[in-house]
Design a protein around this motif. Structure first.
Motif, PDB file in Angstrom:
ATOM      1  N   TYR A   1      37.148  31.505  42.208  1.00  9.86           N
ATOM      2  CA  TYR A   1      36.398  32.476  41.401  1.00  9.86           C
ATOM      3  C   TYR A   1      35.306  33.172  42.212  1.00  9.86           C
ATOM      4  O   TYR A   1      34.829  32.672  43.212  1.00  9.86           O
ATOM      5  CB  TYR A   1      35.776  31.791  40.180  1.00  9.86           C
ATOM      6  N   PHE A   2      34.945  34.349  41.709  1.00 14.60           N
ATOM      7  CA  PHE A   2      33.941  35.203  42.338  1.00 14.60           C
ATOM      8  C   PHE A   2      34.362  35.627  43.749  1.00 14.60           C
ATOM      9  O   PHE A   2      33.544  35.795  44.646  1.00 14.60           O
ATOM     10  CB  PHE A   2      32.552  34.542  42.342  1.00 14.60           C
ATOM     11  N   SER A   3      35.683  35.800  43.908  1.00 13.32           N
ATOM     12  CA  SER A   3      36.245  36.376  45.141  1.00 13.32           C
ATOM     13  C   SER A   3      36.815  37.740  44.798  1.00 13.32           C
ATOM     14  O   SER A   3      37.290  37.959  43.665  1.00 13.32           O
ATOM     15  CB  SER A   3      37.395  35.515  45.670  1.00 13.32           C
ATOM     16  N   GLY A   4      36.811  38.642  45.753  1.00  8.32           N
ATOM     17  CA  GLY A   4      37.461  39.951  45.583  1.00  8.32           C
ATOM     18  C   GLY A   4      36.817  40.814  44.517  1.00  8.32           C
ATOM     19  O   GLY A   4      37.444  41.719  43.966  1.00  8.32           O
ATOM     20  N   ILE A   5      35.561  40.537  44.202  1.00  5.36           N
ATOM     21  CA  ILE A   5      34.884  41.264  43.126  1.00  5.36           C
ATOM     22  C   ILE A   5      34.419  42.648  43.597  1.00  5.36           C
ATOM     23  O   ILE A   5      34.492  43.624  42.873  1.00  5.36           O
ATOM     24  CB  ILE A   5      33.652  40.457  42.626  1.00  5.36           C
ATOM     25  N   ALA A   6      33.933  42.703  44.831  1.00  2.00           N
ATOM     26  CA  ALA A   6      33.296  43.940  45.310  1.00  2.00           C
ATOM     27  C   ALA A   6      33.913  44.375  46.636  1.00  2.00           C
ATOM     28  O   ALA A   6      34.587  43.591  47.313  1.00  2.00           O
ATOM     29  CB  ALA A   6      31.796  43.695  45.482  1.00  2.00           C
ATOM     30  N   ASP A   7      33.639  45.627  47.008  1.00  2.00           N
ATOM     31  CA  ASP A   7      34.064  46.104  48.325  1.00  2.00           C
ATOM     32  C   ASP A   7      32.922  45.891  49.329  1.00  2.00           C
ATOM     33  O   ASP A   7      31.910  45.268  49.000  1.00  2.00           O
ATOM     34  CB  ASP A   7      34.531  47.569  48.250  1.00  2.00           C
ATOM     35  N   GLU A   8      33.058  46.456  50.529  1.00  2.00           N
ATOM     36  CA  GLU A   8      32.047  46.206  51.577  1.00  2.00           C
ATOM     37  C   GLU A   8      30.681  46.796  51.239  1.00  2.00           C
ATOM     38  O   GLU A   8      29.673  46.426  51.828  1.00  2.00           O
ATOM     39  CB  GLU A   8      32.466  46.795  52.924  1.00  2.00           C
ATOM     40  N   ASN A   9      30.643  47.751  50.291  1.00  2.00           N
ATOM     41  CA  ASN A   9      29.351  48.323  49.885  1.00  2.00           C
ATOM     42  C   ASN A   9      28.764  47.603  48.679  1.00  2.00           C
ATOM     43  O   ASN A   9      27.803  48.081  48.083  1.00  2.00           O
ATOM     44  CB  ASN A   9      29.525  49.807  49.547  1.00  2.00           C
ATOM     45  N   ASP A  10      29.359  46.499  48.293  1.00  2.00           N
ATOM     46  CA  ASP A  10      28.934  45.774  47.099  1.00  2.00           C
ATOM     47  C   ASP A  10      29.123  46.631  45.843  1.00  2.00           C
ATOM     48  O   ASP A  10      28.322  46.584  44.917  1.00  2.00           O
ATOM     49  CB  ASP A  10      27.480  45.274  47.228  1.00  2.00           C
ATOM     50  N   HIS A  11      30.180  47.449  45.854  1.00  2.00           N
ATOM     51  CA  HIS A  11      30.567  48.183  44.640  1.00  2.00           C
ATOM     52  C   HIS A  11      31.667  47.383  43.950  1.00  2.00           C
ATOM     53  O   HIS A  11      32.651  46.994  44.606  1.00  2.00           O
ATOM     54  CB  HIS A  11      31.144  49.550  44.989  1.00  2.00           C
ATOM     55  N   VAL A  12      31.512  47.181  42.658  1.00  2.00           N
ATOM     56  CA  VAL A  12      32.509  46.396  41.929  1.00  2.00           C
ATOM     57  C   VAL A  12      33.849  47.127  41.935  1.00  2.00           C
ATOM     58  O   VAL A  12      33.915  48.348  41.749  1.00  2.00           O
ATOM     59  CB  VAL A  12      32.026  46.148  40.483  1.00  2.00           C
ATOM     60  N   ARG A  13      34.915  46.377  42.162  1.00  2.00           N
ATOM     61  CA  ARG A  13      36.279  46.918  42.086  1.00  2.00           C
ATOM     62  C   ARG A  13      36.685  46.889  40.611  1.00  2.00           C
ATOM     63  O   ARG A  13      36.746  45.813  40.010  1.00  2.00           O
ATOM     64  CB  ARG A  13      37.211  46.053  42.932  1.00  2.00           C
ATOM     65  N   LEU A  14      36.924  48.063  40.062  1.00  2.00           N
ATOM     66  CA  LEU A  14      37.063  48.219  38.609  1.00  2.00           C
ATOM     67  C   LEU A  14      38.461  47.865  38.091  1.00  2.00           C
ATOM     68  O   LEU A  14      39.394  47.708  38.865  1.00  2.00           O
ATOM     69  CB  LEU A  14      36.705  49.656  38.221  1.00  2.00           C
ATOM     70  N   GLY A  15      38.546  47.734  36.771  1.00  2.00           N
ATOM     71  CA  GLY A  15      39.837  47.523  36.118  1.00  2.00           C
ATOM     72  C   GLY A  15      40.099  46.071  35.774  1.00  2.00           C
ATOM     73  O   GLY A  15      41.188  45.733  35.304  1.00  2.00           O
ATOM     74  N   GLY A  16      39.116  45.220  35.952  1.00  2.00           N
ATOM     75  CA  GLY A  16      39.290  43.783  35.684  1.00  2.00           C
ATOM     76  C   GLY A  16      39.131  43.008  36.977  1.00  2.00           C
ATOM     77  O   GLY A  16      39.536  43.471  38.037  1.00  2.00           O
ATOM     78  N   TYR A  17      38.526  41.838  36.846  1.00  2.00           N
ATOM     79  CA  TYR A  17      38.303  40.992  38.034  1.00  2.00           C
ATOM     80  C   TYR A  17      39.551  40.159  38.290  1.00  2.00           C
ATOM     81  O   TYR A  17      40.306  39.915  37.340  1.00  2.00           O
ATOM     82  CB  TYR A  17      37.109  40.065  37.818  1.00  2.00           C
ATOM     83  N   PRO A  18      39.755  39.612  39.466  1.00  2.00           N
ATOM     84  CA  PRO A  18      39.072  39.940  40.726  1.00  2.00           C
ATOM     85  C   PRO A  18      39.800  41.089  41.400  1.00  2.00           C
ATOM     86  O   PRO A  18      40.906  40.915  41.914  1.00  2.00           O
ATOM     87  CB  PRO A  18      39.206  38.650  41.526  1.00  2.00           C
ATOM     88  N   GLY A  19      39.173  42.259  41.360  1.00  6.28           N
ATOM     89  CA  GLY A  19      39.824  43.516  41.697  1.00  6.28           C
ATOM     90  C   GLY A  19      40.697  43.483  42.941  1.00  6.28           C
ATOM     91  O   GLY A  19      41.823  43.979  42.925  1.00  6.28           O
ATOM     92  N   ALA A  20      40.198  42.879  44.005  1.00  8.60           N
ATOM     93  CA  ALA A  20      40.945  42.927  45.273  1.00  8.60           C
ATOM     94  C   ALA A  20      42.167  42.018  45.249  1.00  8.60           C
ATOM     95  O   ALA A  20      43.075  42.200  46.050  1.00  8.60           O
ATOM     96  CB  ALA A  20      40.030  42.532  46.430  1.00  8.60           C
ATOM     97  N   PHE A  21      42.175  41.039  44.337  1.00  6.98           N
ATOM     98  CA  PHE A  21      43.252  40.030  44.368  1.00  6.98           C
ATOM     99  C   PHE A  21      44.020  39.940  43.048  1.00  6.98           C
ATOM    100  O   PHE A  21      44.837  39.043  42.861  1.00  6.98           O
ATOM    101  CB  PHE A  21      42.662  38.650  44.715  1.00  6.98           C
ATOM    102  N   ARG A  22      43.732  40.862  42.109  1.00  7.68           N
ATOM    103  CA  ARG A  22      44.348  40.794  40.775  1.00  7.68           C
ATOM    104  C   ARG A  22      45.873  40.763  40.863  1.00  7.68           C
ATOM    105  O   ARG A  22      46.533  39.924  40.275  1.00  7.68           O
ATOM    106  CB  ARG A  22      43.898  42.026  39.987  1.00  7.68           C
ATOM    107  N   GLU A  23      46.396  41.688  41.638  1.00  6.77           N
ATOM    108  CA  GLU A  23      47.848  41.806  41.732  1.00  6.77           C
ATOM    109  C   GLU A  23      48.453  40.588  42.435  1.00  6.77           C
ATOM    110  O   GLU A  23      49.442  40.013  41.977  1.00  6.77           O
ATOM    111  CB  GLU A  23      48.168  43.077  42.506  1.00  6.77           C
ATOM    112  N   LEU A  24      47.849  40.212  43.530  1.00  6.06           N
ATOM    113  CA  LEU A  24      48.337  39.053  44.287  1.00  6.06           C
ATOM    114  C   LEU A  24      48.376  37.809  43.403  1.00  6.06           C
ATOM    115  O   LEU A  24      49.340  37.040  43.417  1.00  6.06           O
ATOM    116  CB  LEU A  24      47.423  38.813  45.498  1.00  6.06           C
ATOM    117  N   LEU A  25      47.311  37.636  42.605  1.00 11.00           N
ATOM    118  CA  LEU A  25      47.184  36.407  41.818  1.00 11.00           C
ATOM    119  C   LEU A  25      47.940  36.473  40.496  1.00 11.00           C
ATOM    120  O   LEU A  25      48.208  35.439  39.876  1.00 11.00           O
ATOM    121  CB  LEU A  25      45.700  36.130  41.540  1.00 11.00           C
ATOM    122  N   GLY A  26      48.223  37.711  40.039  1.00 11.99           N
ATOM    123  CA  GLY A  26      48.869  37.848  38.729  1.00 11.99           C
ATOM    124  C   GLY A  26      47.959  37.405  37.599  1.00 11.99           C
ATOM    125  O   GLY A  26      48.405  36.804  36.617  1.00 11.99           O
TER     126      GLY A  26
END
Ligand code: GLA
Length: 671
Positions: free
Chosen positions: A495-520
């Motif tokens: 938890y609390f992984s893949g939430i933000a990008d390098e600028n600390d901007h939240v990746r939108l559309g549901g958490y964890p934005g960077a890993f949502r697809e990978l994790l299903g």
């Protein structure tokens, strides 16, 4: 500035033999008679490598432009005659009093405006142009004097950069910060976008308006805080590079490094970024005496150091023979502990074992810090153990240059550490290292080696990849992790992984934005837990710190929360991806729960311990290019332990008999 690495200096390993052994040597604190005795005792201990002159600027240049090298010439000559090689310091870690008096503007300034004065050490800011002029000056004089000296093997640049103070807030630091921001962002509009300055009217019209993140009425802009951490790490490294540029010019063939402080306690500096400018990685490590699991923290530090070194052999530049002097209660090491500590570093990739310091000072603030030669002298437990360690390291020469074998990677990122712990997050109890170290500990106790690697490092060949609290992550690093799963690895993301990008901007559309697809999975809302609250999980285990509303979007639930308002909501999920799998952990399980998860991950990925052994034995394997392998078995328990391995025990010279006695070590050159 960056360093020109080609044609590049020679390797330090071509200049020292076997596993190098020694420590910081501060002969300037002692009369001639003691220095002569030092040479005898060094021979007895098997010392081969010393760091010299780290805090000697005021003695080498007693007044501006006048030099006294007599004592150092003699020391260098004597060490060369004794066959001891030297990591010679630039002497810049403590500026002399005359320099501070003439140029007080070199002094560091803290966030609240306090100027840190002289009388201690490290009283300069790396962004001071004046300090850099003087520091490069003394560096050049030392380099010119000793460039042909037969004892010289390595340059020891400054010392523990960032120790004591790692962020500087004076006027020159602010100007350097602005210049760095301009280079990073290119334009003020790009900076405004990166920092999200539309929030709270923080928009900047020009770079001149920007200040370091000092005292303010409330929480500061997270982008500004994050960039200041990046800048602060860079500023110290830029200073390092300026000194090394001088050394390269004068002695192009001699490698240079500085001693890092990679451990669970050093967050300030991005050592993965630093590594590219160091000719060899050198690390300092000190145990926290009151931690009963201090040997596991040691393993974490050593694994991290090896990761920073890209898997290459590294130098343990400092550790202690016994007690330190800077903890609340400075317990000595137990008999045998120093040998176990030293060989644990070697087991995890160190090809040099060094201490702070050779001889225990009789004056100054470190006089109660242990050393290789204690106050009580040669006839002491500590010196006998020092002699024993020297003999042991000599036996380990065949190990040199071999590399640690690991099937498991834990992803580690200083930027994610910084970003995840900047204020105003869902819970102050989410600490970057907590889950990461819990998994590292579990694998340590199982004798399973772990590489600690940067998120952008190649993950090829790892069967198990753990991604803990990687709050901020770039698209490229997220893709790197997803590729590892697709290629067949078992990947766990917490938890609390893949939430933000390098600028600390939240990746939108549901958490964890960077890993949502990978994790299903898709998370709408976090439910961090109040202090002391524990949740019951579907397997009967307990968890704390965190929970969240996980929805399945392709993954299957392996375990669920059981309590309102998250009844039947998944707490652990698994998603088949390509040839591998991506697991998601949405809470902090208790120790049994961590073990149960590691059981599953180990079974699925097929990773194995370096050998089978009784509990309490630390296991790692180093393998040489030609296939020879060395099994390190360190028995931390109070009783003799069985280890299933066969070969020659390098430490005894006899065939390994199948057990390691209480508190002892075996290094088995395997059949
Ligand atoms: C650091 C420094 C040394 C010494 C030790 C004491 O590692 O580099 O000079 O102060 O701490 O533990």
């Amino acid at each position: 500035m960056t360093l020109q690495q080609t044609p590049g200096p020679e390797s330090v390993w071509s200049k020292v033999e076997g596993i190098a052994y020694g420590g910081d040597y501060n002969p300037e604190q002692w009369p001639q008679s003691v220095r002569l005795e030092d040479l005898e005792l060094m021979k007895e201990a098997g010392v081969t490598f010393l760091s010299v002159g780290i805090f000697s600027w005021a003695l080498l240049e007693p007044t501006e432009g006048t030099y006294d090298f007599g004592w150092l010439d003699e020391v260098m000559d004597n060490l060369a005659s004794a066959g001891i090689r030297v990591a010679l310091a630039t002497a810049t870690a403590a500026p002399p009093a005359w320099l501070v008096r003439k140029h007080p503007e070199i002094l560091p300034v803290t966030a609240d405006g306090t100027v840190l004065g002289p009388g201690s050490r490290r009283h300069y800011t790396p962004s001071s142009a004046v300090y850099r002029r003087y520091a490069t000056g003394i560096t050049r004089v030392i380099a010119e004097r000793y460039k042909e000296h037969p004892a010289l093997a390595l340059w020891h640049v400054d010392n523990e950069l960032g120790c004591h103070v790692s962020e500087f807030y004076g006027p020159e630091d602010a100007a350097a910060f602005r210049a760095w921001l301009e280079r990073r962002h290119g334009s003020i509009s790009a900076l405004n976008a990166a920092w999200g300055t539309a929030f709270w009217s923080q928009n900047y019209g020009s770079f001149d308006e920007i200040l370091p993140p000092g005292a303010a009425p409330s929480t500061l802009n997270p982008g500004q805080q994050l960039d200041f951490k990046r800048f602060s790490s860079w500023a110290l490294m830029d200073y390092y590079c300026e000194l090394v540029a001088v050394l390269r010019e004068v002695t192009p063939g001699t490698p240079a490094t500085t001693n890092l402080m990679a451990s669970s306690g050093c967050k300030a500096l991005d050592y993965f970024d630093w590594a590219k400018d160091l000719d060899v990685i050198a690390n300092d490590h000190y145990l926290v005496a009151e931690d009963p699991e201090r040997h596991i923290e040691l393993a974490f530090s050593a694994d991290l150091t090896r990761g920073i070194a890209g898997g290459d052999p590294w130098i343990l530049m400092e550790h202690s023979t016994s007690a330190v002097n800077w903890q609340p209660r400075n317990q000595p090491k137990m008999p045998g502990e120093m040998l176990r500590n030293s060989l644990a570093h070697v087991a995890r990739g160190a090809d040099a074992v060094m201490f702070f310091q050779w001889r225990q000072s009789f004056a100054g603030s470190e006089k109660f810090h242990s050393a290789m030669v204690p106050h009580a002298g040669r006839d002491t437990r500590v010196f006998r153990e020092v002699v024993g360690l020297g003999a042991a390291l000599k036996q380990l020469a065949p190990v040199r240059g071999s590399r640690v074998e690991s099937q498991v990677a834990i992803v580690f990122d200083y930027e994610a550490w910084w970003a995840s712990e900047i204020d105003s997050k869902p819970s102050q109890d989410v600490k970057y290292l907590d889950l990461l170290r819990a998994f590292h500990r579990s694998l340590f106790l199982r004798g399973i080696s772990v590489d600690i690697v940067h998120p952008s490092a190649s993950l090829e060949g790892y069967s198990l990849v753990l991604v803990c609290t990687l709050y901020s992550v770039s698209d490229a690093a997220a893709a790197n992790i997803a590729d590892a799963a697709r290629a067949g690895a078992t990947v766990l993301i917490t938890y609390f992984s893949g939430i933000a990008d390098e600028n600390d901007h939240v990746r939108l559309g549901g958490y964890p934005g960077a890993f949502r697809e990978l994790l299903g999975v898709r998370v709408e809302e976090f439910h961090p837990l109040l202090q002391g609250v524990q949740l019951k999980l579907s397997d009967g285990g307990l968890s704390s710190v965190w929970s969240e509303h996980v929805q399945l979007a392709g993954a299957e639930a392996v375990q669920t929360f059981t309590q309102y308002p998250l009844e039947d909501v998944p707490s652990l999920t698994r998603n088949t991806v390509g040839d591998g799998a991506a697991w998601y952990l949405a809470t902090f399980p208790d120790p049994d729960g961590i073990e149960a998860i590691v059981d599953r991950l180990v079974a699925e990925s097929g990773v194995a311990a370096a050998a089978s052994a009784d509990a309490g034995v630390e296991l790692t394997r180093r393998r040489a290019d030609d296939g020879r392998s060395f099994l390190f078995a360190i028995n931390h328990s109070q009783s003799s332990a069985t280890v299933h391995a066969s070969g020659l025990d390098l430490l005894t010279g006899d065939r390994f008999g199948g057990s390691v006695s209480a508190g002892s070590v075996a290094v088995i050159a395997e059949d």
